[in-house]
Design an enzyme around this catalytic site. Structure first.
Site, mmCIF file in Angstrom:
data_model
loop_
_atom_site.group_PDB
_atom_site.id
_atom_site.type_symbol
_atom_site.label_atom_id
_atom_site.label_comp_id
_atom_site.label_asym_id
_atom_site.label_seq_id
_atom_site.Cartn_x
_atom_site.Cartn_y
_atom_site.Cartn_z
ATOM 1 N N ARG A 1 22.392 21.489 -34.871
ATOM 2 C CA ARG A 1 22.244 20.618 -36.043
ATOM 3 C C ARG A 1 22.842 21.293 -37.269
ATOM 4 O O ARG A 1 22.892 22.512 -37.318
ATOM 5 C CB ARG A 1 20.765 20.463 -36.343
ATOM 6 C CG ARG A 1 20.181 19.298 -35.701
ATOM 7 C CD ARG A 1 18.877 18.976 -36.395
ATOM 8 N NE ARG A 1 18.011 18.383 -35.394
ATOM 9 C CZ ARG A 1 16.798 18.813 -35.130
ATOM 10 N NH1 ARG A 1 16.289 19.823 -35.778
ATOM 11 N NH2 ARG A 1 16.086 18.212 -34.203
ATOM 12 N N HIS B 1 17.203 37.408 -18.266
ATOM 13 C CA HIS B 1 18.005 38.550 -18.729
ATOM 14 C C HIS B 1 17.499 39.879 -18.175
ATOM 15 O O HIS B 1 18.237 40.857 -18.161
ATOM 16 C CB HIS B 1 18.128 38.562 -20.259
ATOM 17 C CG HIS B 1 16.945 39.119 -20.987
ATOM 18 N ND1 HIS B 1 15.816 38.390 -21.221
ATOM 19 C CD2 HIS B 1 16.722 40.342 -21.534
ATOM 20 C CE1 HIS B 1 14.943 39.143 -21.879
ATOM 21 N NE2 HIS B 1 15.467 40.346 -22.084
ATOM 22 N N LYS C 1 19.507 43.869 -16.790
ATOM 23 C CA LYS C 1 19.250 45.218 -17.302
ATOM 24 C C LYS C 1 19.660 46.242 -16.255
ATOM 25 O O LYS C 1 19.316 46.100 -15.078
ATOM 26 C CB LYS C 1 17.755 45.387 -17.635
ATOM 27 C CG LYS C 1 17.305 44.587 -18.848
ATOM 28 C CD LYS C 1 15.841 44.845 -19.133
ATOM 29 C CE LYS C 1 15.290 43.899 -20.184
ATOM 30 N NZ LYS C 1 15.561 44.279 -21.550
ATOM 31 N N GLU D 1 5.092 44.715 -25.504
ATOM 32 C CA GLU D 1 5.919 44.683 -26.719
ATOM 33 C C GLU D 1 5.040 45.024 -27.907
ATOM 34 O O GLU D 1 3.857 44.666 -27.916
ATOM 35 C CB GLU D 1 6.508 43.295 -26.916
ATOM 36 C CG GLU D 1 7.489 42.909 -25.832
ATOM 37 C CD GLU D 1 8.089 41.543 -26.093
ATOM 38 O OE1 GLU D 1 9.130 41.479 -26.756
ATOM 39 O OE2 GLU D 1 7.496 40.555 -25.662
ATOM 40 N N ASP E 1 6.706 32.698 -20.642
ATOM 41 C CA ASP E 1 7.747 33.471 -21.340
ATOM 42 C C ASP E 1 8.145 34.725 -20.556
ATOM 43 O O ASP E 1 9.318 35.097 -20.536
ATOM 44 C CB ASP E 1 7.211 33.866 -22.729
ATOM 45 C CG ASP E 1 8.301 34.375 -23.661
ATOM 46 O OD1 ASP E 1 9.427 33.854 -23.572
ATOM 47 O OD2 ASP E 1 8.038 35.285 -24.466
ATOM 48 N N HIS F 1 10.489 37.089 -15.802
ATOM 49 C CA HIS F 1 10.851 38.511 -15.807
ATOM 50 C C HIS F 1 10.009 39.327 -14.818
ATOM 51 O O HIS F 1 10.544 40.078 -14.003
ATOM 52 C CB HIS F 1 10.668 39.118 -17.198
ATOM 53 C CG HIS F 1 11.481 38.441 -18.273
ATOM 54 N ND1 HIS F 1 12.640 37.782 -18.020
ATOM 55 C CD2 HIS F 1 11.294 38.354 -19.613
ATOM 56 C CE1 HIS F 1 13.133 37.304 -19.159
ATOM 57 N NE2 HIS F 1 12.327 37.638 -20.139
ATOM 58 N N LYS G 1 2.224 40.776 -26.322
ATOM 59 C CA LYS G 1 2.839 41.019 -27.624
ATOM 60 C C LYS G 1 1.857 41.794 -28.488
ATOM 61 O O LYS G 1 0.648 41.761 -28.260
ATOM 62 C CB LYS G 1 3.126 39.689 -28.320
ATOM 63 C CG LYS G 1 4.066 38.780 -27.535
ATOM 64 C CD LYS G 1 5.375 38.646 -28.232
ATOM 65 C CE LYS G 1 6.331 37.743 -27.489
ATOM 66 N NZ LYS G 1 7.685 38.251 -27.468
HETATM 67 C C1 BG6 Z 1 12.405 37.100 -23.846
HETATM 68 C C2 BG6 Z 1 11.163 36.494 -24.408
HETATM 69 O O1 BG6 Z 1 12.752 36.482 -22.634
HETATM 70 O O2 BG6 Z 1 12.209 38.484 -23.616
HETATM 71 C C3 BG6 Z 1 10.721 37.219 -25.659
HETATM 72 O O3 BG6 Z 1 11.374 35.119 -24.696
HETATM 73 C C4 BG6 Z 1 10.642 38.702 -25.437
HETATM 74 O O4 BG6 Z 1 9.464 36.723 -26.102
HETATM 75 C C5 BG6 Z 1 11.914 39.220 -24.783
HETATM 76 O O5 BG6 Z 1 10.444 39.332 -26.685
HETATM 77 C C6 BG6 Z 1 11.780 40.664 -24.382
HETATM 78 O O6 BG6 Z 1 13.019 41.100 -23.954
HETATM 79 P P1 BG6 Z 1 13.384 42.638 -23.953
HETATM 80 O O7 BG6 Z 1 14.744 42.688 -23.358
HETATM 81 O O8 BG6 Z 1 13.316 43.099 -25.360
HETATM 82 O O9 BG6 Z 1 12.330 43.269 -23.105
#
Ligand code: BG6
Length: 512
Positions: free
Chosen positions: A67, A207, A211, A245, A264, A269, A359
């Site tokens: 947007r 992601h 790593k 985190e 999340d 992950h 978190k």
């Molecule tokens: C993301 C989440 O997939 O991974 C985030 O949506 C999180 O909430 C992040 O902070 C953590 O990624 P990394 O690579 O910093 O461990």
């Protein structure tokens, strides 16, 4: 004189397991949600680093779609401070200028056909300049609009089934996680994408799989003969997988309220990391052989009953979450979760796998710890009295300070037999003296090259949702989140859950 054996060279590159990396074809990369957090924090820095390292082919074009009526130069200007903040290499003016010439922007609503007509024109112009119709679409938007965008791309014939011609990859779609909101929506999304594209064109990104340290799990297990013989229920007492985190939700209140920590981090992950730690030996390092084994082990994970959720799953929320922007004042959304899984396989029967993510915890730490069984008999009981004889632990440190360490006991020097814990540690940065690329660099490049090894296949995404579905179901029906103080190790209930089985989490420690 006897020949001396040269010492092994630590960090020496021994060869490549997979085929030589090739450059991708010239491609247009279309980012939906280009002004969002992920694009600024991860995607743009990754593409910038790929460009300056010479990993992209000319021409590569990046089209942001979001947007807001801003021009392409304005889009580049807005991205610049984000890339400066998050790029792993320093942004240099000349290199940035080169990168900025690759950027283009379309301002428009995802619901509006005009947005896709503009996109069609830009892609046609790029094709004429050399991308030959190769496009990677990146859905970096809230999951709620994935289906809408895919529908529109299909209606406008911007996505079509794969074309197999030399130099032409056709189109691929990268779908961000969480892939769906629950089992039913993930299945519906899979059905829908599957009706438009072949599985080989669908890249479900997680992601963590990009790593280096996560990829190293397979190299450690299958590149050394000493670990596999002990990688099973005969030697392993329990496994702990932590993604802690120290940051909070970083202004992503609206997203997080829809997501929570289970969707999340755990559904994707952590279950992916668990599948790499527990899978059987694949027939080869090819995408489908690895993905077959990951999927197989997830199928062997025992389903949690609704009763199990009460006993083996704990949710927490950091104090102050409800005051964050976009968060409901009485929100029950968990920012912390811990749960225990069992795997009904020959290898893992009876070994608990404890997963936790949260978190605003005491430290940022992602690691897998394999706790080995205690020795059957302490031979030096009397002498060791007073020392704590702890079983060995192998820790795969995913981040930060990436590496591997083994904790074991050794004799403390002196005339008495006293034992102490010692650590043997390998740090990536010391061993290889090479910078570690960001996961998104690797994954974007793999997608452009057509290598899906590090992306999730439909069956494993589906199975991961099945596994956490009972947790979502119970937690969403009944309030009961434990509030924990920021900067701590999370709710005490998670310690109690593990303590009941005689195990304990690795302590999270706040930097002084
Ligand atoms: C993301 C989440 O997939 O991974 C985030 O949506 C999180 O909430 C992040 O902070 C953590 O990624 P990394 O690579 O910093 O461990």
């Amino acid at each position: 004189m006897a020949d001396t054996i040269p010492p092994p060279v630590v960090g020496e590159i021994l060869g490549e397991v997979s085929t030589k990396r090739r450059r991708p074809e010239p491609t247009s990369v279309v980012i939906f949600g280009a002004t969002g957090d992920l694009a600024g924090r991860k995607l743009a820095p990754a593409l910038y680093n790929l460009l300056i390292e010479g990993s992209l082919s000319e021409p590569t074009q990046i089209i942001g779609v979001s947007r807001g009526e801003i021009s392409a130069p304005q889009f580049a200007e807005n991205l610049r401070p984000r890339v400066e903040q998050f790029s792993r290499t320093k942004v240099e003016p000349a290199k940035w200028d080169r990168f900025a010439t690759m950027l283009d922007f379309i301002g428009g609503e995802f619901t509006d056909d005009a947005t896709y007509l503009k996109l069609k024109d830009k892609l046609a112009a790029a094709a004429a300049k050399g991308t030959r119709g190769n496009v990677v679409y990146y859905l970096s938007t809230p999951p709620a609009v994935f289906a809408l965008i895919l529908d529109k791309l299909h209606q406008h014939k911007l996505i079509t089934r794969s074309e197999q011609r030399p130099g032409v990859i056709g189109c691929r779609v990268i779908v961000e996680k969480p892939f769906g909101r629950d089992l039913a929506s993930a299945r519906a999304l899979n059905e829908m994408i599957g009706s438009y594209l072949d599985e080989s064109q669908i890249y479900r990104i997680d992601h963590y799989l990009g790593k280096e340290t996560v990829q190293n799990i397979l190299v450690l297990r299958f590149g050394n003969s000493i670990f596999e013989p002990i990688w099973n229920r005969n030697h392993v007492e329990y496994v702990e997988i932590t993604a802690a985190e120290d940051i909070g939700i970083e202004g992503r209140g609206a997203f997080y309220e829809q997501t929570g920590v289970v969707r999340d981090i755990i559904q994707n992950h952590l279950l992916q990391v668990m599948s790499l730690v527990t899978m059987e030996v694949p027939a080869s390092f090819k995408a489908d052989d690895i993905r077959d084994e990951k999927s197989q082990v997830l199928r062997s994970v025992r389903d949690l009953t609704l009763n199990d959720v009460a006993n083996y799953a704990v949710r927490g929320q950091y104090r102050g979450y409800r005051e964050e922007k976009g968060v409901a004042p009485s929100s029950q959304v968990p920012t912390y979760a811990a749960m225990r899984f069992l795997i009904d396989s020959w290898r893992w029967h009876g070994v608990p796998f404890y997963l936790r993510a949260g978190k605003k915890l005491a430290e940022r730490l992602t690691e897998v710890s394999i706790h080995f069984k205690a020795v059957p008999l302490v031979l030096f009981k009397e002498e060791a009295a007073g020392s704590v004889l702890q079983p060995a632990v192998l820790t795969l440190r995913i981040q930060p300070q990436e590496g591997i360490s083994l904790r074991f006991v050794a004799k403390v020097p002196g005339e008495n037999v006293q034992v102490g814990n010692v650590m043997m540690t390998m740090n990536y940065s010391d061993a290889f003296k090479r910078p570690i690329a960001e996961a998104y660099e690797r994954l974007l490049l793999d997608c452009m090259r057509g290598d899906a090894t590090l992306f999730n296949r439909r069956d494993s995404v589906d199975r991961a949702w099945e596994l956490i579905q009972p947790v979502l179901q119970v937690w969403e029906a009944t309030p009961g989140v434990h509030v924990y103080e920021p900067g701590t190790g999370g709710p005490a209930a998670a310690d109690e859950m593990m303590g009941r089985e005689g195990h304990s989490w690795r302590e999270l420690v706040r930097e002084p």
